[in-house]
Design a protein around this motif. Structure first.
Motif, mmCIF file in Angstrom:
data_model
loop_
_atom_site.group_PDB
_atom_site.id
_atom_site.type_symbol
_atom_site.label_atom_id
_atom_site.label_comp_id
_atom_site.label_asym_id
_atom_site.label_seq_id
_atom_site.Cartn_x
_atom_site.Cartn_y
_atom_site.Cartn_z
ATOM 1 N N ALA A 168 -3.980 4.986 1.205
ATOM 2 C CA ALA A 168 -3.880 5.749 2.451
ATOM 3 C C ALA A 168 -4.687 5.105 3.571
ATOM 4 O O ALA A 168 -4.266 5.100 4.735
ATOM 5 C CB ALA A 168 -4.342 7.185 2.218
ATOM 6 N N VAL A 169 -5.841 4.552 3.245
ATOM 7 C CA VAL A 169 -6.675 3.899 4.265
ATOM 8 C C VAL A 169 -5.931 2.727 4.892
ATOM 9 O O VAL A 169 -5.909 2.564 6.115
ATOM 10 C CB VAL A 169 -8.010 3.430 3.664
ATOM 11 N N VAL A 170 -5.339 1.886 4.062
ATOM 12 C CA VAL A 170 -4.576 0.742 4.560
ATOM 13 C C VAL A 170 -3.450 1.214 5.470
ATOM 14 O O VAL A 170 -3.200 0.633 6.538
ATOM 15 C CB VAL A 170 -4.011 -0.083 3.390
ATOM 16 N N MET A 171 -2.777 2.273 5.086
ATOM 17 C CA MET A 171 -1.652 2.789 5.871
ATOM 18 C C MET A 171 -2.122 3.324 7.222
ATOM 19 O O MET A 171 -1.457 3.135 8.244
ATOM 20 C CB MET A 171 -0.934 3.879 5.078
ATOM 21 N N ILE A 172 -3.266 3.992 7.252
ATOM 22 C CA ILE A 172 -3.774 4.545 8.510
ATOM 23 C C ILE A 172 -4.188 3.422 9.461
ATOM 24 O O ILE A 172 -3.887 3.443 10.651
ATOM 25 C CB ILE A 172 -4.962 5.488 8.251
ATOM 26 N N VAL A 173 -4.880 2.431 8.931
ATOM 27 C CA VAL A 173 -5.425 1.365 9.776
ATOM 28 C C VAL A 173 -4.337 0.429 10.284
ATOM 29 O O VAL A 173 -4.354 0.006 11.443
ATOM 30 C CB VAL A 173 -6.499 0.562 9.014
ATOM 31 N N ALA A 174 -3.370 0.090 9.438
ATOM 32 C CA ALA A 174 -2.416 -0.960 9.809
ATOM 33 C C ALA A 174 -0.952 -0.553 9.722
ATOM 34 O O ALA A 174 -0.086 -1.351 10.068
ATOM 35 C CB ALA A 174 -2.651 -2.183 8.917
ATOM 36 N N GLY A 175 -0.657 0.649 9.267
ATOM 37 C CA GLY A 175 0.737 1.046 9.087
ATOM 38 C C GLY A 175 1.388 1.562 10.355
ATOM 39 O O GLY A 175 0.729 1.741 11.392
ATOM 40 N N GLY A 176 2.673 1.804 10.283
ATOM 41 C CA GLY A 176 3.401 2.404 11.390
ATOM 42 C C GLY A 176 3.010 3.859 11.578
ATOM 43 O O GLY A 176 2.338 4.456 10.725
ATOM 44 N N ASP A 177 3.439 4.450 12.681
ATOM 45 C CA ASP A 177 3.013 5.808 13.029
ATOM 46 C C ASP A 177 3.347 6.828 11.947
ATOM 47 O O ASP A 177 2.517 7.672 11.593
ATOM 48 C CB ASP A 177 3.661 6.229 14.347
ATOM 49 N N ALA A 215 4.010 6.396 8.654
ATOM 50 C CA ALA A 215 3.241 6.175 7.421
ATOM 51 C C ALA A 215 1.780 6.552 7.619
ATOM 52 O O ALA A 215 1.152 7.175 6.749
ATOM 53 C CB ALA A 215 3.363 4.715 6.988
ATOM 54 N N ALA A 216 1.231 6.169 8.761
ATOM 55 C CA ALA A 216 -0.170 6.477 9.040
ATOM 56 C C ALA A 216 -0.404 7.980 9.092
ATOM 57 O O ALA A 216 -1.410 8.493 8.581
ATOM 58 C CB ALA A 216 -0.600 5.824 10.354
ATOM 59 N N GLN A 217 0.531 8.707 9.687
ATOM 60 C CA GLN A 217 0.365 10.164 9.794
ATOM 61 C C GLN A 217 0.421 10.820 8.422
ATOM 62 O O GLN A 217 -0.358 11.745 8.135
ATOM 63 C CB GLN A 217 1.440 10.743 10.712
ATOM 64 N N ALA A 218 1.329 10.358 7.564
ATOM 65 C CA ALA A 218 1.417 10.921 6.212
ATOM 66 C C ALA A 218 0.124 10.679 5.445
ATOM 67 O O ALA A 218 -0.387 11.573 4.750
ATOM 68 C CB ALA A 218 2.601 10.293 5.468
ATOM 69 N N ALA A 219 -0.421 9.484 5.567
ATOM 70 C CA ALA A 219 -1.673 9.150 4.879
ATOM 71 C C ALA A 219 -2.838 9.948 5.454
ATOM 72 O O ALA A 219 -3.711 10.430 4.724
ATOM 73 C CB ALA A 219 -1.946 7.649 5.005
ATOM 74 N N ARG A 220 -2.834 10.124 6.766
ATOM 75 C CA ARG A 220 -3.902 10.870 7.440
ATOM 76 C C ARG A 220 -3.898 12.326 6.980
ATOM 77 O O ARG A 220 -4.965 12.907 6.685
ATOM 78 C CB ARG A 220 -3.681 10.765 8.956
ATOM 79 N N GLU A 221 -2.733 12.914 6.913
ATOM 80 C CA GLU A 221 -2.631 14.309 6.476
ATOM 81 C C GLU A 221 -3.054 14.466 5.022
ATOM 82 O O GLU A 221 -3.685 15.466 4.659
ATOM 83 C CB GLU A 221 -1.189 14.800 6.676
ATOM 84 N N TYR A 222 -2.732 13.472 4.217
ATOM 85 C CA TYR A 222 -3.104 13.523 2.799
ATOM 86 C C TYR A 222 -4.628 13.516 2.646
ATOM 87 O O TYR A 222 -5.194 14.372 1.941
ATOM 88 C CB TYR A 222 -2.489 12.331 2.068
ATOM 89 N N LEU A 223 -5.298 12.589 3.308
ATOM 90 C CA LEU A 223 -6.758 12.507 3.185
ATOM 91 C C LEU A 223 -7.439 13.728 3.798
ATOM 92 O O LEU A 223 -8.420 14.239 3.254
ATOM 93 C CB LEU A 223 -7.273 11.231 3.848
ATOM 94 N N ALA A 224 -6.916 14.192 4.931
ATOM 95 C CA ALA A 224 -7.512 15.368 5.574
ATOM 96 C C ALA A 224 -7.414 16.597 4.684
ATOM 97 O O ALA A 224 -8.346 17.411 4.612
ATOM 98 C CB ALA A 224 -6.827 15.623 6.917
ATOM 99 N N SER A 225 -6.294 16.741 3.976
ATOM 100 C CA SER A 225 -6.141 17.891 3.077
ATOM 101 C C SER A 225 -7.130 17.817 1.920
ATOM 102 O O SER A 225 -7.695 18.842 1.506
ATOM 103 C CB SER A 225 -4.705 17.970 2.549
ATOM 104 N N LEU A 226 -7.353 16.614 1.396
ATOM 105 C CA LEU A 226 -8.331 16.445 0.312
ATOM 106 C C LEU A 226 -9.752 16.686 0.814
ATOM 107 O O LEU A 226 -10.596 17.235 0.098
ATOM 108 C CB LEU A 226 -8.226 15.045 -0.282
ATOM 109 N N ALA A 227 -10.025 16.267 2.047
ATOM 110 C CA ALA A 227 -11.361 16.465 2.611
ATOM 111 C C ALA A 227 -11.698 17.943 2.758
ATOM 112 O O ALA A 227 -12.870 18.333 2.742
ATOM 113 C CB ALA A 227 -11.468 15.760 3.958
ATOM 114 N N ALA A 251 0.832 -1.205 0.000
ATOM 115 C CA ALA A 251 0.000 0.000 0.000
ATOM 116 C C ALA A 251 0.869 1.260 0.000
ATOM 117 O O ALA A 251 0.578 2.237 -0.706
ATOM 118 C CB ALA A 251 -0.933 -0.006 1.208
ATOM 119 N N GLN A 252 1.966 1.244 0.768
ATOM 120 C CA GLN A 252 2.868 2.389 0.794
ATOM 121 C C GLN A 252 3.523 2.600 -0.569
ATOM 122 O O GLN A 252 3.680 3.742 -1.020
ATOM 123 C CB GLN A 252 3.943 2.180 1.861
ATOM 124 N N GLU A 253 3.894 1.509 -1.228
ATOM 125 C CA GLU A 253 4.491 1.610 -2.559
ATOM 126 C C GLU A 253 3.511 2.264 -3.537
ATOM 127 O O GLU A 253 3.885 3.130 -4.331
ATOM 128 C CB GLU A 253 4.890 0.219 -3.054
#
Length: 446
Positions: free
Chosen positions: A138-147, A149-161, A120-122
């Motif tokens: 990004a969803v996979v990274m937030i739910v199961a990734g390390g801190d 990776a999850a934070q990067a994915a979270r910030e990405y989705l939040a910015s799009l939202a 998912a990160q790739e």
């Protein structure tokens, strides 16, 4: 300034599951008291002398429970096979908060989960020109990734939202919901007022998913719209919100020819239930026929009405056009006749069209759900079909089956060159390891 809606996600037991199996050893104890705790139980099976002890119940599904042994091995038991669940030691342990990620994975399962997150990160890093893929990863990274990776994915989705493009914002909001994250509260209101039908439709369903009761008046108005793109998601949303005022409209939609409307009605009435719904549905059987009659029977069966099983088993299963769907419904609960019907249909020669392969996937999954493990191979074989929709259906069905032992079997799908299918495989692996995420994913798929 936009405010954030904080989401508190609670995993509820399926209503049909509660009370199905006697719990002994502690007076007044139920499955709801035991699931997710450290309480040791013995599962006593219906066949004489068969029982398994020193188990903890980690999940309760519509037709079965998932348990873990003292050695960490996961297994499941269907309700139809259980005589009783006996609490050992006469004590029910206090229920701890369910961890975000389920524990007790085997080494191979942990390896598969790690690879799913890595893949998912790739995809996340290489999909700057493909927003849907990047959001799914990004969803996979937030739910199961390390801190990190999850934070990067979270910030990405939040910015799009927070995007000025409401279409992009709604898509990102749905992904935030799946990840168990909060989303901008104004998003639902903005989406419901959008002039774009797709955006309004998505926002309508999301209002139900996030528990937005303030939108119910608008949702009820949309429920009465003749266009299925508005009334169907409104039906689902109001049902999730527990709005029983929607029942008359749902009953009318149940027998409509429009498949999207009728499917939403099946979903809604099955979720809302109640003696009043059952009585009205029983009356509708007298005036319905064909597919509409099957839908009525299907809801009644889901709600536990005994006469519906007889109707499905003795009448509807004999109709060629409805046979597979009726048999699959019954087979999931271990009905021998229905299971044999599915096996006979599967043995017939067929043209490998997308439609034929899709119903075969559903039929095979029903047999797997009935504990016929010989069908797991044929289900996995369908991943080699030339149709992406068939491959995607297989992963959705595996997620629905919910068996953690399937993780290693589906792991090769993570390496698919088709990134949409690879992401499906990653999502499914994570769903089989995180029950809260799985519940959100399945609710979105239904």
């Amino acid at each position: 300034m936009r405010r954030l809606m904080v989401g508190t996600w609670i995993v509820l037991l399926p209503l049909a599951a509660v009370g199905q199996v006697p719990v002994t050893g502690v007076e007044g104890a139920t499955l709801a008291d035991i699931v997710g705790t450290e309480t040791l139980v013995t599962v006593v099976l219906s066949r004489p002398g068969a029982e398994d002890s020193n188990l903890t119940i980690v999940d309760v599904h519509e037709n079965y429970i998932t348990v873990v042994s003292a050695s960490g091995e996961e297994n499941y038991y269907r309700f139809v096979d259980i005589k009783e669940i006996r609490v050992q030691g006469g004590l029910v342990e206090a229920k701890a908060l369910r961890p975000r990620k389920d524990m007790m994975l085997t080494g191979q399962q942990q390896q598969a989960l790690g690879r799913a997150v890595q893949r998912a990160q790739e995809i996340f890093q290489s999909s700057n020109d493909n927003q849907p893929f990047k959001m799914a990863a990004a969803v996979v990274m937030i739910v199961a990734g390390g801190d990190e990776a999850a934070q990067a994915a979270r910030e990405y989705l939040a910015s799009l939202a927070e995007s000025n493009d409401i279409r992009v914002g709604i898509d990102a909001g749905l992904r935030l919901y799946l990840a168990g994250e909060p989303l901008p509260v104004d998003m639902i209101e903005d989406g419901l007022q959008s002039g774009t039908p797709r955006v309004r439709s998505q926002a309508t369903f999301m209002a139900g998913l996030v528990g937005d009761h303030e939108s119910e008046p608008m949702l009820y108005k949309m429920l009465q719209d003749r266009a299925a793109e508005f009334s169907a998601p409104a039906a689902r949303a109001l049902s999730i919100l527990g709005n029983r005022d929607a029942i008359p409209e749902l009953l009318a939609m149940l027998v409509e020819r429009n498949e999207r409307k009728s499917s939403a009605a099946v979903f809604g009435l099955s979720l809302l239930g109640g003696d009043d719904v059952i009585e009205q549905l029983k009356l509708m059987l007298n005036s319905s026929e064909g597919l509409a009659r099957f839908r009525v029977a299907k809801v009644l069966y889901t709600l536990g009405e005994p006469s519906a099983r007889r109707l499905l088993r003795e009448e509807i299963i004999l109709e060629p056009a409805l046979q597979v769907e009726a048999a699959a419904l019954l087979a999931r609960d271990g009905d021998i006749k229905a299971m044999q019907t599915l096996r006979e249909r599967l043995e017939r020669k067929f043209e490998p069209t997308e439609e034929n392969l899709l119903w075969r996937a559903d039929a095979i999954a029903a047999l797997v759900a009935a504990n016929d493990r010989t069908m797991l191979g044929p289900l996995m074989d369908l991943r080699r079909a030339e149709f992406p929709a068939v491959k995607a259906r297989v992963y959705d069905l595996v997620a629905e089956l919910g068996q953690r032992s399937f993780i290693v079997v589906i792991q090769p799908g993570i390496e698919e060159s088709d990134l949409a299918i690879a992401l499906k495989a990653c999502e499914t692996v994570v769903a089989l390891t995180d029950s809260a995420y799985r519940e959100r994913l399945l609710l979105n798929l239904r």
